[in-house]
Scaffold this motif. Sequence first.
Motif, PDB file in Angstrom:
ATOM      1  N   LYS A 203      -9.755  -6.524  19.149  1.00 29.68           N
ATOM      2  CA  LYS A 203     -10.987  -7.212  18.839  1.00 29.68           C
ATOM      3  C   LYS A 203     -10.643  -7.879  17.347  1.00 29.68           C
ATOM      4  N   LEU A 204      -9.818  -7.367  16.661  1.00 31.28           N
ATOM      5  CA  LEU A 204      -9.505  -8.217  15.310  1.00 31.28           C
ATOM      6  C   LEU A 204      -8.846  -9.453  15.644  1.00 31.28           C
ATOM      7  N   VAL A 205      -8.022  -9.502  16.710  1.00 25.63           N
ATOM      8  CA  VAL A 205      -7.368 -10.770  16.903  1.00 25.63           C
ATOM      9  C   VAL A 205      -8.330 -11.945  17.448  1.00 25.63           C
ATOM     10  N   ALA A 206      -9.273 -11.377  18.380  1.00 25.51           N
ATOM     11  CA  ALA A 206     -10.091 -12.304  18.721  1.00 25.51           C
ATOM     12  C   ALA A 206     -11.096 -12.731  17.609  1.00 25.51           C
ATOM     13  N   LEU A 207     -11.483 -11.661  16.789  1.00 25.59           N
ATOM     14  CA  LEU A 207     -12.420 -12.371  15.594  1.00 25.59           C
ATOM     15  C   LEU A 207     -11.665 -13.120  14.624  1.00 25.59           C
ATOM     16  N   ALA A 208     -10.372 -12.986  14.451  1.00 24.56           N
ATOM     17  CA  ALA A 208      -9.649 -13.996  13.583  1.00 24.56           C
ATOM     18  C   ALA A 208      -9.442 -15.212  14.124  1.00 24.56           C
ATOM     19  N   HIS A 219      -5.673  -7.508   8.008  1.00 20.26           N
ATOM     20  CA  HIS A 219      -5.138  -6.228   8.241  1.00 20.26           C
ATOM     21  C   HIS A 219      -6.028  -5.382   9.372  1.00 20.26           C
ATOM     22  N   ALA A 220      -5.035  -5.333  10.347  1.00 22.39           N
ATOM     23  CA  ALA A 220      -5.408  -4.674  11.574  1.00 22.39           C
ATOM     24  C   ALA A 220      -5.183  -3.156  11.198  1.00 22.39           C
ATOM     25  N   VAL A 221      -6.077  -2.441  10.395  1.00 18.47           N
ATOM     26  CA  VAL A 221      -5.779  -1.203   9.962  1.00 18.47           C
ATOM     27  C   VAL A 221      -7.257  -0.538   9.883  1.00 18.47           C
ATOM     28  N   ALA A 222      -7.239   0.670  10.787  1.00 12.51           N
ATOM     29  CA  ALA A 222      -8.521   1.345  10.851  1.00 12.51           C
ATOM     30  C   ALA A 222      -8.296   2.548   9.908  1.00 12.51           C
ATOM     31  N   GLU A 223      -7.207   3.194   9.796  1.00 11.44           N
ATOM     32  CA  GLU A 223      -7.031   4.194   9.075  1.00 11.44           C
ATOM     33  C   GLU A 223      -6.000   3.724   7.713  1.00 11.44           C
ATOM     34  N   SER A 270      -8.114  -2.351   4.644  1.00  8.09           N
ATOM     35  CA  SER A 270      -8.505  -3.779   5.464  1.00  8.09           C
ATOM     36  C   SER A 270      -9.963  -4.039   5.191  1.00  8.09           C
ATOM     37  N   ARG A 271     -10.343  -3.684   3.748  1.00  8.98           N
ATOM     38  CA  ARG A 271     -11.472  -3.993   3.105  1.00  8.98           C
ATOM     39  C   ARG A 271     -11.683  -5.348   3.330  1.00  8.98           C
ATOM     40  N   ILE A 272     -10.933  -6.374   2.830  1.00 13.72           N
ATOM     41  CA  ILE A 272     -11.155  -7.838   2.844  1.00 13.72           C
ATOM     42  C   ILE A 272     -11.538  -8.265   4.274  1.00 13.72           C
ATOM     43  N   THR A 273     -10.524  -7.999   5.275  1.00 11.42           N
ATOM     44  CA  THR A 273     -10.659  -8.346   6.689  1.00 11.42           C
ATOM     45  C   THR A 273     -12.117  -7.830   7.274  1.00 11.42           C
ATOM     46  N   ARG A 274     -12.450  -6.642   6.959  1.00 10.53           N
ATOM     47  CA  ARG A 274     -13.579  -6.204   7.573  1.00 10.53           C
ATOM     48  C   ARG A 274     -14.852  -7.085   7.258  1.00 10.53           C
ATOM     49  N   LEU A 277     -14.592 -10.713   8.502  1.00  9.37           N
ATOM     50  CA  LEU A 277     -14.460 -10.883  10.096  1.00  9.37           C
ATOM     51  C   LEU A 277     -15.837 -10.327  10.647  1.00  9.37           C
ATOM     52  N   GLY A 278     -16.160  -9.379   9.918  1.00 13.76           N
ATOM     53  CA  GLY A 278     -17.409  -8.610  10.345  1.00 13.76           C
ATOM     54  C   GLY A 278     -16.585  -7.251  11.563  1.00 13.76           C
ATOM     55  N   TRP A 279     -15.605  -6.909  11.216  1.00 13.15           N
ATOM     56  CA  TRP A 279     -14.589  -6.224  12.044  1.00 13.15           C
ATOM     57  C   TRP A 279     -14.939  -4.564  11.586  1.00 13.15           C
ATOM     58  N   THR A 280     -15.402  -3.844  12.570  1.00 12.83           N
ATOM     59  CA  THR A 280     -15.852  -2.594  12.434  1.00 12.83           C
ATOM     60  C   THR A 280     -14.838  -1.555  13.532  1.00 12.83           C
ATOM     61  N   PRO A 281     -13.903  -0.871  13.136  1.00 11.90           N
ATOM     62  CA  PRO A 281     -13.185   0.097  14.135  1.00 11.90           C
ATOM     63  C   PRO A 281     -14.053   0.726  14.935  1.00 11.90           C
ATOM     64  N   THR A 282     -14.043   1.027  16.272  1.00 11.76           N
ATOM     65  CA  THR A 282     -15.169   1.819  16.885  1.00 11.76           C
ATOM     66  C   THR A 282     -14.355   2.771  17.882  1.00 11.76           C
ATOM     67  N   HIS A 283     -12.888   2.580  17.992  1.00  9.52           N
ATOM     68  CA  HIS A 283     -12.314   3.527  19.016  1.00  9.52           C
ATOM     69  C   HIS A 283     -11.746   4.669  18.159  1.00  9.52           C
ATOM     70  N   PRO A 284     -10.978   5.532  19.440  1.00 11.38           N
ATOM     71  CA  PRO A 284     -10.635   6.977  18.770  1.00 11.38           C
ATOM     72  C   PRO A 284      -9.645   6.690  17.450  1.00 11.38           C
ATOM     73  N   THR A 285      -9.588   7.525  16.452  1.00 12.14           N
ATOM     74  CA  THR A 285      -8.613   7.669  15.590  1.00 12.14           C
ATOM     75  C   THR A 285      -7.196   8.304  16.294  1.00 12.14           C
ATOM     76  N   LEU A 286      -6.237   8.193  15.380  1.00 10.01           N
ATOM     77  CA  LEU A 286      -4.937   8.424  15.561  1.00 10.01           C
ATOM     78  C   LEU A 286      -4.972   9.942  16.077  1.00 10.01           C
ATOM     79  N   PHE A 287      -5.595  10.731  15.184  1.00 11.48           N
ATOM     80  CA  PHE A 287      -5.617  12.418  15.707  1.00 11.48           C
ATOM     81  C   PHE A 287      -6.475  12.457  16.911  1.00 11.48           C
ATOM     82  N   GLU A 288      -7.368  11.634  17.191  1.00 11.30           N
ATOM     83  CA  GLU A 288      -8.342  11.905  18.592  1.00 11.30           C
ATOM     84  C   GLU A 288      -7.362  11.350  19.613  1.00 11.30           C
ATOM     85  N   ASP A 289      -6.655  10.554  19.494  1.00 15.10           N
ATOM     86  CA  ASP A 289      -5.510  10.106  20.763  1.00 15.10           C
ATOM     87  C   ASP A 289      -4.554  11.372  20.802  1.00 15.10           C
TER      88      ASP A 289
END
Length: 297
Positions: A203-208, A219-223, A270-274, A277-289
């Motif tokens: 999603k970040l790529v499409a927004l960028a 920065h494609a960084v959720a955590e 990834s504060r500046i990126t968010r 771009l208005g990017w908000t990660p919504t999918h599972p975290t690493l530990f959830e996966d």
Amino acid sequence: MRVFVTGASGWIGSAVVPELLEAGHEVVGLARSDASAAALRAAGAEAHRGDIDDLDSLRAGAEPADAVVHLAFKHDFSDSAGAGRTERAAIETFGDVLAGSDRPLLFASGVAIAGDGTLLTEDAPSPFTGADAPRGGGEHLALGFADRGIRSVALRFAPTVHGEGDHGFMAVLAGVAREKGVAAYVGDGSNRWPAVHQRDAAKLVALALEKAPAGSRMHAVAEEGVAARDIAGAIGAGLGLPVVSVAPEKASEHFGWIGGFFSLDVPASSRITRELLGWTPTHPTLFEDLRAGSYFR
């Protein structure tokens, strides 16, 4: 836009292609095999035969495109210098094709830069310059294309891009744990790895592609940073193995090629990126996966 995507059938690219199609773009993916070409066509994209060593095929794919998204990379840790030369040649080729057109060139990079615990932000330039640098100094080279009339954008992915079907770092660490009979971390395990889910990264790529300005780093960084000892703990729990510490000088012996990477402390923001771009990660975290179990089947 007509978007030429290298690495289109790879782990990240296979998620980026449907994101671009859903956004209304026409996608042409670089395919080096019949299987890759078939997968791209099944996803609704056009296949362009070639590979990143074939500069003529890269040129032919980029010339009619409105944008290039370069995600392919030779992950050959036995010949890092050769992989870097290939990357630099590919970026130089795209630069020659796109010069003076104001067309976007988005390219894969990474946040594993400092390694000393400094929080990496989008404002920090890559220290890797020149043909002999890691990844051929590709980020520094490509961002310089902004002065040549190219909207070049660095896509700095977290070292762990996770999700169902991932065969990257997490899968390798799980494999090492199975082989050794223990889930290990290096030293006290306080070093941190950033993480992002595959689909959030896509999603970040499409927004960028739509919003990122020339010369920017996204920065494609959720955590920001997951402690290595916690990663080892989750792997140990998933495989029913004890969790142990490995001395830093023994990291390469225990983990193999990934030992040096798993020893790094590379938190990233990834504060500046968010915000941009208005990017908000919504999918599972690493530990959830990891708890979902796909890495341990």
